[in-house]
Design a protein around this motif. Structure first.
Motif, PDB file in Angstrom:
ATOM      1  N   ASP A 196     -51.140 -40.232  40.257  1.00 12.94           N
ATOM      2  CA  ASP A 196     -50.106 -40.542  39.272  1.00 12.94           C
ATOM      3  C   ASP A 196     -49.566 -41.952  39.442  1.00 12.94           C
ATOM      4  O   ASP A 196     -48.366 -42.198  39.452  1.00 12.94           O
ATOM      5  N   MET A 197     -50.477 -42.902  39.568  1.00 15.31           N
ATOM      6  CA  MET A 197     -50.089 -44.316  39.575  1.00 15.31           C
ATOM      7  C   MET A 197     -50.008 -44.819  38.144  1.00 15.31           C
ATOM      8  O   MET A 197     -50.811 -44.445  37.294  1.00 15.31           O
ATOM      9  N   HIS A 198     -49.027 -45.673  37.883  1.00 15.95           N
ATOM     10  CA  HIS A 198     -48.922 -46.314  36.572  1.00 15.95           C
ATOM     11  C   HIS A 198     -48.172 -47.628  36.721  1.00 15.95           C
ATOM     12  O   HIS A 198     -47.779 -48.012  37.829  1.00 15.95           O
ATOM     13  N   GLY A 199     -47.979 -48.307  35.613  1.00 12.11           N
ATOM     14  CA  GLY A 199     -47.417 -49.655  35.679  1.00 12.11           C
ATOM     15  C   GLY A 199     -45.979 -49.742  36.099  1.00 12.11           C
ATOM     16  O   GLY A 199     -45.480 -50.849  36.369  1.00 12.11           O
ATOM     17  N   TYR A 200     -45.276 -48.616  36.170  1.00 12.90           N
ATOM     18  CA  TYR A 200     -43.877 -48.651  36.585  1.00 12.90           C
ATOM     19  C   TYR A 200     -43.672 -48.171  38.016  1.00 12.90           C
ATOM     20  O   TYR A 200     -42.545 -48.136  38.496  1.00 12.90           O
ATOM     21  N   ASN A 201     -44.742 -47.773  38.693  1.00 11.37           N
ATOM     22  CA  ASN A 201     -44.568 -47.412  40.103  1.00 11.37           C
ATOM     23  C   ASN A 201     -45.588 -48.094  41.007  1.00 11.37           C
ATOM     24  O   ASN A 201     -45.852 -47.652  42.118  1.00 11.37           O
ATOM     25  N   THR A 202     -46.183 -49.181  40.500  1.00 12.87           N
ATOM     26  CA  THR A 202     -47.086 -49.982  41.317  1.00 12.87           C
ATOM     27  C   THR A 202     -46.594 -51.428  41.304  1.00 12.87           C
ATOM     28  O   THR A 202     -45.587 -51.753  40.671  1.00 12.87           O
ATOM     29  N   THR A 203     -47.334 -52.278  41.958  1.00 17.82           N
ATOM     30  CA  THR A 203     -46.941 -53.680  42.054  1.00 17.82           C
ATOM     31  C   THR A 203     -47.585 -54.557  40.990  1.00 17.82           C
ATOM     32  O   THR A 203     -47.570 -55.772  41.091  1.00 17.82           O
ATOM     33  N   VAL A 204     -48.155 -53.945  39.974  1.00 19.23           N
ATOM     34  CA  VAL A 204     -48.806 -54.710  38.916  1.00 19.23           C
ATOM     35  C   VAL A 204     -47.755 -55.428  38.080  1.00 19.23           C
ATOM     36  O   VAL A 204     -46.790 -54.808  37.622  1.00 19.23           O
ATOM     37  N   PRO A 205     -47.901 -56.742  37.857  1.00 22.33           N
ATOM     38  CA  PRO A 205     -46.911 -57.460  37.034  1.00 22.33           C
ATOM     39  C   PRO A 205     -46.843 -56.893  35.623  1.00 22.33           C
ATOM     40  O   PRO A 205     -47.842 -56.477  35.055  1.00 22.33           O
ATOM     41  N   ARG A 263     -45.852 -48.263  47.522  1.00 21.01           N
ATOM     42  CA  ARG A 263     -47.255 -48.377  47.170  1.00 21.01           C
ATOM     43  C   ARG A 263     -48.010 -47.139  47.655  1.00 21.01           C
ATOM     44  O   ARG A 263     -47.787 -46.638  48.755  1.00 21.01           O
ATOM     45  N   PHE A 264     -48.906 -46.664  46.821  1.00 21.88           N
ATOM     46  CA  PHE A 264     -49.674 -45.484  47.187  1.00 21.88           C
ATOM     47  C   PHE A 264     -50.974 -45.462  46.395  1.00 21.88           C
ATOM     48  O   PHE A 264     -51.170 -46.253  45.477  1.00 21.88           O
ATOM     49  N   ALA A 277     -58.654 -53.188  45.649  1.00 19.59           N
ATOM     50  CA  ALA A 277     -57.531 -53.058  44.719  1.00 19.59           C
ATOM     51  C   ALA A 277     -56.244 -53.601  45.326  1.00 19.59           C
ATOM     52  O   ALA A 277     -55.896 -53.296  46.475  1.00 19.59           O
ATOM     53  N   SER A 278     -55.520 -54.377  44.541  1.00 19.41           N
ATOM     54  CA  SER A 278     -54.278 -54.990  45.026  1.00 19.41           C
ATOM     55  C   SER A 278     -53.169 -53.972  45.241  1.00 19.41           C
ATOM     56  O   SER A 278     -52.184 -54.263  45.915  1.00 19.41           O
ATOM     57  N   ILE A 279     -53.305 -52.787  44.663  1.00 21.04           N
ATOM     58  CA  ILE A 279     -52.238 -51.781  44.763  1.00 21.04           C
ATOM     59  C   ILE A 279     -52.361 -50.894  45.994  1.00 21.04           C
ATOM     60  O   ILE A 279     -51.499 -50.066  46.245  1.00 21.04           O
ATOM     61  N   LEU A 280     -53.415 -51.061  46.777  1.00 20.69           N
ATOM     62  CA  LEU A 280     -53.589 -50.212  47.962  1.00 20.69           C
ATOM     63  C   LEU A 280     -52.464 -50.481  48.960  1.00 20.69           C
ATOM     64  O   LEU A 280     -52.108 -51.631  49.227  1.00 20.69           O
ATOM     65  N   PRO A 281     -51.883 -49.425  49.545  1.00 23.36           N
ATOM     66  CA  PRO A 281     -50.757 -49.600  50.462  1.00 23.36           C
ATOM     67  C   PRO A 281     -51.201 -50.123  51.823  1.00 23.36           C
ATOM     68  O   PRO A 281     -52.358 -49.990  52.222  1.00 23.36           O
ATOM     69  N   THR A 282     -50.256 -50.720  52.513  1.00 23.66           N
ATOM     70  CA  THR A 282     -50.448 -51.151  53.896  1.00 23.66           C
ATOM     71  C   THR A 282     -49.650 -50.235  54.798  1.00 23.66           C
ATOM     72  O   THR A 282     -48.464 -50.035  54.598  1.00 23.66           O
ATOM     73  N   ALA A 283     -50.296 -49.668  55.798  1.00 20.65           N
ATOM     74  CA  ALA A 283     -49.638 -48.700  56.678  1.00 20.65           C
ATOM     75  C   ALA A 283     -48.588 -49.374  57.549  1.00 20.65           C
ATOM     76  O   ALA A 283     -48.765 -50.503  57.997  1.00 20.65           O
TER      77      ALA A 283
END
Length: 440
Positions: free
Chosen positions: A309-318, A340-341, A431-437
């Protein structure tokens, strides 16, 4: 662990000898559909799986590219059951399919409610056909589809559905439409009651497809007035309309009006719904709550499938220009939608909650394939089958995970995508949206 030898398929090797051969060497192969779990090799020839066995080095064709998968998990290609990838049409909401898909270690995406009966042709041509990832859809029950995450409620009133048009579109596009998505608009029950849900349930019955139901955020009373709604009454009203195979989403939502009642107990109809044949999809999203998840799991309720359930309002995409400046998925929590998830990090969350890897892998493979009616072709590693494979790094240590309520949990196991094969073609996790642990 089960160990079995699956010898190379000669016909596959003969027809693909000019193609690229890849040997995934020595990983832990977990394939619940085939009851396979052990240290094995997987030989890929061209777009197909040619062999699976404990040691295939002696039988691999000359020139085979060998990839060491020691210490890694080798899984059937991961299936994200809750994606939002109608990029460009649904406003800021829709993300790039391959960013969420193959470049995040995921081979198949199920878009939830982006295209409608009107916009489905565009989804086919400009998203599904253009992506390297496999993309299918649970088509929106609404004529306008999932614009801006249902930000504009007037577009989602009962008059904005057409049962006949939706059923016709679904039946005519069986390869692409695997279900229907209903009820995601904010405050829907307070504005419209159950009329929309009733129409959606009818669509599912007539199209003979599962209906996917969003829980949470349906109950707040609109500022301009509306129906008085008891959040705890929503679940039973919805469940009464559904059929076996329909999907109840967001069991771990921090919002009332779903699986957990206001008093903190599991809704009494949840287990009855499961007994009736309804399915449960995590639908992680920005409203995922470790606190709610703990309650649901402690009652013995294990979800069937897991979507990011990633989308443009809960990721870091401009944000692209021309969209709303803010969205409830950003405003309604302390971290402004920027936890990020990904699907793989959602798998780590399930492990942190105490589920085993043997419970989690089916959620993103065989169970997900059944949900979309594609278990004959997806969700398993079969000799002769298409080479959709996800390879994950499986690390041990101590990491801190945090949800959007600020709740932190510590995990000693971290899954991250190493690479995936989609029809034999390799994709790395860029992918730029992948989280960092975050180390604990």
């Amino acid at each position: 662990m089960r160990h079995a030898t699956y010898q190379p398929n000669a016909s596959i090797l003969e027809t693909t000898k000019e193609m690229t051969n890849i040997l995934l060497k020595g990983g832990r192969v977990i394939d619940p559909a085939c009851q396979r779990d052990g240290i094995m090799d997987v030989l890929v020839s061209g777009t197909r799986i040619a062999a699976i066995g404990p040691d295939l080095s002696a039988s691999m064709p000359a020139g085979t590219e060998v990839t060491d998968c020691g210490g890694r998990l080798v899984l059937p290609g991961l299936i994200d059951t809750h994606a939002h990838v109608y990029q460009g049409v649904t406003g800021r909401f829709g993300l790039n399919a391959d960013m969420c898909g193959v470049h995040s270690g995921v081979t198949t995406l199920v878009d939830q409610g982006g295209p409608s009966s009107i916009t489905l042709p565009g989804f086919r041509d400009y998203v599904a056909a253009a992506a390297k990832s496999r993309v299918v859809a649970f088509m929106s029950c609404y004529l306008v589809g999932g614009l801006e995450g249902h930000y504009y409620p007037e577009l989602y009133r009962p008059e904005c559905l057409d049962v006949d048009a939706a059923v016709k579109a679904a039946r005519s596009n069986r390869d692409l439409v695997k279900g229907l998505k209903a009820h995601a608009e904010i405050g829907g029950f307070a504005r419209w009651g159950v009329d929309v849900m009733r129409q959606a349930a009818r669509m599912g019955r007539e199209a003979e497809l599962p209906v996917y139901i969003h829980f949470g955020q349906l109950w707040p009373k609109p500022k301009e007035g509306g129906l008085a709604v008891d959040p705890d009454s929503i679940f039973n009203q919805v469940v009464e309309m559904l059929k076996p195979g329909d999907v109840l989403a967001h069991p771990f939502s921090r919002h009332p009006g779903g699986f957990v009642e206001l008093d903190g107990r599991l809704h009494p109809l949840v287990k009855e719904a499961i007994a009736r044949g309804l399915k449960i999809d995590v639908g992680h999203g920005s409203h995922f709550s470790y606190r709610t998840a703990r309650i649901v799991l402690d009652y013995g309720v294990i979800p069937d499938t897991l979507g990011a359930d990633m989308h443009g309002y809960n990721t870091t995409v401009p944000a692209p220009p021309g969209t709303p400046d803010s969205h409830p998925d950003e405003e309604d929590h302390m971290f402004k939608g920027r936890i990020r998830f990904s699907l793989v990090s959602a798998m780590t969350s399930m492990l942190a909650l105490g589920l085993t890897i043997e419970q989690v892998v089916p959620m993103v493979t065989v169970n997900a394939a059944r949900m979309i009616g594609m278990e004959e072709t997806l969700g398993s590693l079969r000799v002769g089958g298409e080479a959709d494979v996800s390879v994950l790094d499986d690390q041990r240590g101590r990491w801190t995970l945090r949800d959007n309520e600020g709740t932190e949990v510590t995990t000693d196991r971290l899954l991250t995508p190493a690479f995936c094969l989609r029809a034999g073609e390799r994709f790395d996790p860029t992918a730029s949206i992948l989280p960092t642990a975050q180390a604990a």
